[in-house]
Design a protein around this motif. Structure first.
Motif, PDB file in Angstrom:
ATOM      1  N   PHE A 258     -18.209  29.950  -8.661  1.00 18.40           N
ATOM      2  CA  PHE A 258     -18.223  29.196  -9.866  1.00 18.40           C
ATOM      3  C   PHE A 258     -19.352  28.195  -9.630  1.00 18.40           C
ATOM      4  N   PHE A 259     -19.643  27.439 -10.758  1.00 23.60           N
ATOM      5  CA  PHE A 259     -20.410  26.287 -10.621  1.00 23.60           C
ATOM      6  C   PHE A 259     -19.845  25.068 -11.470  1.00 23.60           C
ATOM      7  N   HIS A 268     -23.329  14.115 -22.372  1.00 27.21           N
ATOM      8  CA  HIS A 268     -23.288  13.060 -21.539  1.00 27.21           C
ATOM      9  C   HIS A 268     -23.251  13.705 -20.206  1.00 27.21           C
ATOM     10  N   TRP A 269     -23.679  12.829 -18.960  1.00 23.24           N
ATOM     11  CA  TRP A 269     -23.973  13.204 -17.725  1.00 23.24           C
ATOM     12  C   TRP A 269     -22.487  13.432 -17.097  1.00 23.24           C
ATOM     13  N   TRP A 270     -21.442  12.738 -17.629  1.00 26.01           N
ATOM     14  CA  TRP A 270     -19.981  12.915 -17.090  1.00 26.01           C
ATOM     15  C   TRP A 270     -19.252  13.928 -17.710  1.00 26.01           C
ATOM     16  N   LEU A 271     -19.815  14.900 -18.655  1.00 28.85           N
ATOM     17  CA  LEU A 271     -19.114  15.777 -19.394  1.00 28.85           C
ATOM     18  C   LEU A 271     -19.722  17.248 -18.318  1.00 28.85           C
ATOM     19  N   ALA A 272     -18.675  17.586 -17.661  1.00 19.94           N
ATOM     20  CA  ALA A 272     -18.960  18.628 -16.783  1.00 19.94           C
ATOM     21  C   ALA A 272     -17.714  19.594 -16.738  1.00 19.94           C
ATOM     22  N   ASN A 273     -17.911  20.671 -16.263  1.00 20.90           N
ATOM     23  CA  ASN A 273     -16.945  21.620 -16.326  1.00 20.90           C
ATOM     24  C   ASN A 273     -17.328  22.681 -15.093  1.00 20.90           C
ATOM     25  N   PRO A 274     -16.085  23.040 -14.442  1.00 18.06           N
ATOM     26  CA  PRO A 274     -16.256  24.446 -13.708  1.00 18.06           C
ATOM     27  C   PRO A 274     -15.867  25.671 -14.362  1.00 18.06           C
ATOM     28  N   LEU A 286     -28.469  33.115 -14.168  1.00 20.64           N
ATOM     29  CA  LEU A 286     -27.155  33.099 -13.818  1.00 20.64           C
ATOM     30  C   LEU A 286     -26.378  32.895 -15.140  1.00 20.64           C
ATOM     31  N   ARG A 287     -25.173  33.532 -15.246  1.00 16.98           N
ATOM     32  CA  ARG A 287     -24.440  33.568 -16.608  1.00 16.98           C
ATOM     33  C   ARG A 287     -23.068  32.915 -16.485  1.00 16.98           C
ATOM     34  N   LEU A 288     -22.782  32.008 -17.647  1.00 15.69           N
ATOM     35  CA  LEU A 288     -21.243  31.574 -17.843  1.00 15.69           C
ATOM     36  C   LEU A 288     -20.760  32.048 -18.970  1.00 15.69           C
ATOM     37  N   THR A 289     -19.573  32.224 -19.303  1.00 19.28           N
ATOM     38  CA  THR A 289     -18.773  32.516 -20.531  1.00 19.28           C
ATOM     39  C   THR A 289     -17.872  31.843 -20.646  1.00 19.28           C
ATOM     40  N   GLU A 312     -23.929  22.407  -9.768  1.00 18.67           N
ATOM     41  CA  GLU A 312     -23.386  22.203  -8.479  1.00 18.67           C
ATOM     42  C   GLU A 312     -22.583  23.273  -7.986  1.00 18.67           C
ATOM     43  N   GLY A 313     -22.957  23.646  -6.806  1.00 20.41           N
ATOM     44  CA  GLY A 313     -22.191  24.859  -6.451  1.00 20.41           C
ATOM     45  C   GLY A 313     -23.282  25.651  -5.829  1.00 20.41           C
ATOM     46  N   PRO A 314     -22.971  26.968  -5.315  1.00 19.61           N
ATOM     47  CA  PRO A 314     -21.837  27.621  -5.859  1.00 19.61           C
ATOM     48  C   PRO A 314     -20.577  27.321  -5.023  1.00 19.61           C
ATOM     49  N   TYR A 315     -19.330  27.365  -5.562  1.00 18.92           N
ATOM     50  CA  TYR A 315     -18.347  26.978  -5.110  1.00 18.92           C
ATOM     51  C   TYR A 315     -17.217  28.343  -5.117  1.00 18.92           C
TER      52      TYR A 315
END
Length: 446
Positions: A258-259, A268-274, A286-289, A312-315
């Motif tokens: 995941f990334f 906003h910059w601080w809105l991030a999700n794995p 690369l694809r996310l769902t 950020e990643g991959p992790y």
């Protein structure tokens, strides 16, 4: 994904996760031995109480640096152990650090109170005028604050963005403790080997953190120039976002990883999700769902094509690197199907079985793609539909054995809601599936 027996033969009998654990524990044990030696040779204080204070102070310094290494997101460790497990270790080391700092502070005050034959309160007030002590107190207060908000009761009641912003206060605590050590004039500067050790460890831990958390992500985003290529609704509340970029064939991503995704031009910059990859990396995109469950995921449907993306990643260790057996069982619940679907796209060999648990057929995201991939590989798909009710638990040991009679001879990959994942892991233990054959990823950041 390669045949398990041939993969094991190529890399020997030691599994990647075991090699990483041995390396990490050996490193930690070596540092404990060094710190114990430094305490024995230069840890005596003006009285016994201050000696105890130095003992806890030395170990607190070591734990701070270990904490930095655990969250540095070093690729070698992350791919073998996984961020979720490293995060759990980080949490437990954090509470050990908390008690070490509190013990150090308490024994310092008690020790100087005995030495100066004054009250504890008077000693505490006097120490506040000493720069080294003041910085140590600041670090202790910040660590206590973060520990309090990280308790399960408060953590579950705070938005992730709020908790994460407050958690960043730990970096201020680390800075204060670093300067506190520099101003300390006995143990940390007692000899040339001591100075070499502490400076070397601080440079290693700070360097790993800066490279892993800042340097590598900045370089990869500048090099690959990620941007949104397509936004495809999968259902009323699920959307897939495809991201492209330059030289993606050189990005070391694997199916199952995941990334951490950001779309600065839209959110906003601080809105991030794995978000895990919902398709195996093909060197082109690369694809996310994702399902709309929060501010960030709900807004993905409206991300304009061409928007710059910051990844950020991959992790993650939820990959075929850890495969040990010819047969594989893939268990998914809800949106946990995304990394499972990506794993199916690899060159699977051996018998493949997928169990996909959803409450209704309409919630079976990507099921057509999964069904086609399973058909192409001659595997089996069991779509388990319905609400969990007493007497109808598909992941009880007997139910699992009925669906997959040879479950104990397979690698098992599990991804889904926490309650489902816990139920599956419990059943696998009761079925005596060897732990090295069980792979679960929680995509945990906190």
């Amino acid at each position: 994904m390669v045949v398990a027996t041939s993969a094991q033969a190529q890399r020997g009998s030691v599994l990647p996760v075991d090699a990483a654990r041995w390396a990490l524990w050996t490193f930690a044990l070596a540092n404990v031995v060094i710190v114990e030696f430094l305490f024995i040779t230069a840890g005596s204080g003006s009285n016994g109480t201050l000696s105890i204070a130095k003992f806890f102070g030395l170990h607190a310094g070591m734990l701070v640096m270990l904490q930095l290494l655990l969250v540095a997101r070093l690729p070698w460790l992350d791919r073998r152990i996984g961020m979720d497990r490293l995060t759990v270790w980080h949490r437990w080391v954090g509470f050990l650090l908390l008690w070490s700092i509190l013990a150090h502070a308490a024994f310092v005050v008690l020790g100087y109170a005995r030495l100066d034959n004054t009250s504890v309160l008077a000693t505490y007030l006097a120490l506040r005028s000493v720069p080294a002590s003041l910085l140590g107190m600041l670090a202790a207060v910040l660590v206590v604050l973060v520990a309090v908000i990280s308790t399960r009761y408060l953590r579950r009641r705070l938005r992730y963005e709020t908790w994460h912003a407050l958690h960043l206060l730990l970096y201020l605590a680390v800075g204060a403790s670093f300067v506190h050590e520099l101003l300390e004039t006995t143990t940390f500067k007692s000899s040339a080997p001591a100075r070499i050790y502490w400076w070397g460890m601080w440079l290693l831990s700070f360097g790993a953190l800066l490279v892993g958390r800042i340097g590598v992500p900045l370089w990869r985003n500048a090099y690959h120039r990620f941007q949104v290529e397509a936004v495809d609704p999968e259902s009323d509340n699920v959307v897939s976002v495809r991201v492209t970029g330059r030289h993606l064939d050189r990005l070391p991503a694997r199916a199952g990883q995941f990334f951490i995704w950001r779309f600065p031009g839209h959110h906003h910059w601080w809105l991030a999700n794995p978000f895990s990859l919902s398709a195996a990396p093909d060197g082109r995109s690369l694809r996310l769902t994702a399902k709309a469950v929060g501010v960030t995921s709900a807004g993905l449907r409206n991300v304009p094509v061409g928007t710059r993306a910051y990844l950020e990643g991959p992790y993650g260790a939820f990959t075929s690197l850890h495969r040990t057996r010819p047969g594989v069982l893939l268990i998914a619940g809800g949106m946990g199907i995304t990394p499972i679907r990506a794993l199916l796209e690899e060159d699977l060999t051996g018998d493949v079985v997928v169990l996909y648990r959803v409450r209704s057929e309409g919630e079976a995201v990507l099921v057509d793609e999964v069904r086609q991939l399973i058909t192409d590989r001659g595997g089996r798909l069991h779509l388990l539909i319905g609400q969990t009710k007493e007497g109808a638990l598909p992941f009880e040991p007997d139910s699992l054995r009925a669906l997959v009679p040879d479950v104990t001879g397979r690698d098992v990959y599990v991804c889904g809601p926490p309650a489902m994942t816990a139920a599956v892991l419990s059943s696998l233990r009761r079925l005596k599936v060897p732990s090295q054959q069980v792979h679960a990823e929680k995509f945990s950041l906190a």
